[in-house]
Motif scaffolding. Structure first.
Motif, PDB file in Angstrom:
ATOM      1  N   SER A 155       0.877  -1.148   0.113  1.00  0.00           N
ATOM      2  CA  SER A 155      -0.516   0.132  -0.418  1.00  0.00           C
ATOM      3  C   SER A 155       0.773   0.819  -0.128  1.00  0.00           C
ATOM      4  CB  SER A 155      -0.792   0.094   0.973  1.00  0.00           C
ATOM      5  OG  SER A 155      -0.188   0.035   2.377  1.00  0.00           O
ATOM      6  N   ARG A 156       0.300   2.622  -0.395  1.00  0.00           N
ATOM      7  CA  ARG A 156       1.009   3.536  -0.436  1.00  0.00           C
ATOM      8  C   ARG A 156       1.417   4.339   0.944  1.00  0.00           C
ATOM      9  NH1 ARG A 156      -2.759   5.384  -4.405  1.00  0.00           N
ATOM     10  NH2 ARG A 156      -2.058   4.706  -6.878  1.00  0.00           N
ATOM     11  N   LYS A 157       0.720   3.903   1.777  1.00  0.00           N
ATOM     12  CA  LYS A 157       1.077   3.726   2.768  1.00  0.00           C
ATOM     13  C   LYS A 157       2.083   3.529   3.938  1.00  0.00           C
ATOM     14  CE  LYS A 157      -1.366   4.768   7.859  1.00  0.00           C
ATOM     15  NZ  LYS A 157      -2.292   4.722   8.811  1.00  0.00           N
ATOM     16  N   SER A 158       2.197   2.249   3.657  1.00  0.00           N
ATOM     17  CA  SER A 158       3.220   1.840   3.581  1.00  0.00           C
ATOM     18  C   SER A 158       4.699   2.218   2.954  1.00  0.00           C
ATOM     19  CB  SER A 158       3.626   0.029   3.539  1.00  0.00           C
ATOM     20  OG  SER A 158       3.472  -0.652   2.454  1.00  0.00           O
ATOM     21  N   GLN A 159       4.784   2.358   2.153  1.00  0.00           N
ATOM     22  CA  GLN A 159       5.453   2.987   0.884  1.00  0.00           C
ATOM     23  C   GLN A 159       7.014   4.099   1.517  1.00  0.00           C
ATOM     24  OE1 GLN A 159       4.764   2.310  -3.287  1.00  0.00           O
ATOM     25  NE2 GLN A 159       4.066   0.055  -2.870  1.00  0.00           N
ATOM     26  N   ILE A 160       5.476   5.029   1.312  1.00  0.00           N
ATOM     27  CA  ILE A 160       6.337   6.323   1.624  1.00  0.00           C
ATOM     28  C   ILE A 160       6.072   7.347   3.644  1.00  0.00           C
ATOM     29  CG2 ILE A 160       5.363   8.963   1.956  1.00  0.00           C
ATOM     30  CD1 ILE A 160       3.911   7.701  -0.752  1.00  0.00           C
ATOM     31  N   SER A 161       7.739   7.538   3.680  1.00  0.00           N
ATOM     32  CA  SER A 161       7.486   8.142   4.552  1.00  0.00           C
ATOM     33  C   SER A 161       7.516   9.321   4.495  1.00  0.00           C
ATOM     34  CB  SER A 161       8.436   7.478   5.650  1.00  0.00           C
ATOM     35  OG  SER A 161       9.545   7.855   6.676  1.00  0.00           O
ATOM     36  N   LEU A 162       7.114   9.785   5.789  1.00  0.00           N
ATOM     37  CA  LEU A 162       6.188  11.586   5.665  1.00  0.00           C
ATOM     38  C   LEU A 162       8.033  12.042   6.920  1.00  0.00           C
ATOM     39  CD1 LEU A 162       2.712  12.418   6.084  1.00  0.00           C
ATOM     40  CD2 LEU A 162       4.453  12.354   4.574  1.00  0.00           C
ATOM     41  N   ILE A 163       8.607  11.049   7.384  1.00  0.00           N
ATOM     42  CA  ILE A 163       9.633  11.757   8.327  1.00  0.00           C
ATOM     43  C   ILE A 163      10.913  12.209   7.779  1.00  0.00           C
ATOM     44  CG2 ILE A 163      11.412  10.668   9.755  1.00  0.00           C
ATOM     45  CD1 ILE A 163       8.513   9.729  11.689  1.00  0.00           C
ATOM     46  N   ASP A 164      10.772  10.754   6.359  1.00  0.00           N
ATOM     47  CA  ASP A 164      12.248  10.529   5.751  1.00  0.00           C
ATOM     48  C   ASP A 164      12.250  12.540   4.382  1.00  0.00           C
ATOM     49  OD1 ASP A 164      13.884   8.921   7.000  1.00  0.00           O
ATOM     50  OD2 ASP A 164      12.087   7.770   6.357  1.00  0.00           O
TER      51      ASP A 164
END
Length: 50
Positions: free
Chosen positions: A4-13
């Motif tokens: 899922s996109r949620k697991s692919q994208i890290s807003l912290i990084d």
């Protein structure tokens, strides 16, 4: 299996991402339409808030 996109994208990084979407009828999401001269920069804030 796709992730899922949620697991692919890290807003912290990375807080900003380049988003690409297809528009129809020469519609512009952001920027200036060179053909008509109209500016759609006011929409940039909407996208950043989302």
């Amino acid at each position: 299996m796709p992730q899922s996109r949620k697991s692919q994208i890290s807003l912290i990084d990375t807080s900003y991402y380049h988003c690409v979407s297809r528009c129809v009828r020469r519609s512009f999401l952001c920027g200036e339409d060179e053909f008509t001269g109209q500016s759609y920069e006011h929409r940039r804030g909407w996208v950043e808030q989302r």
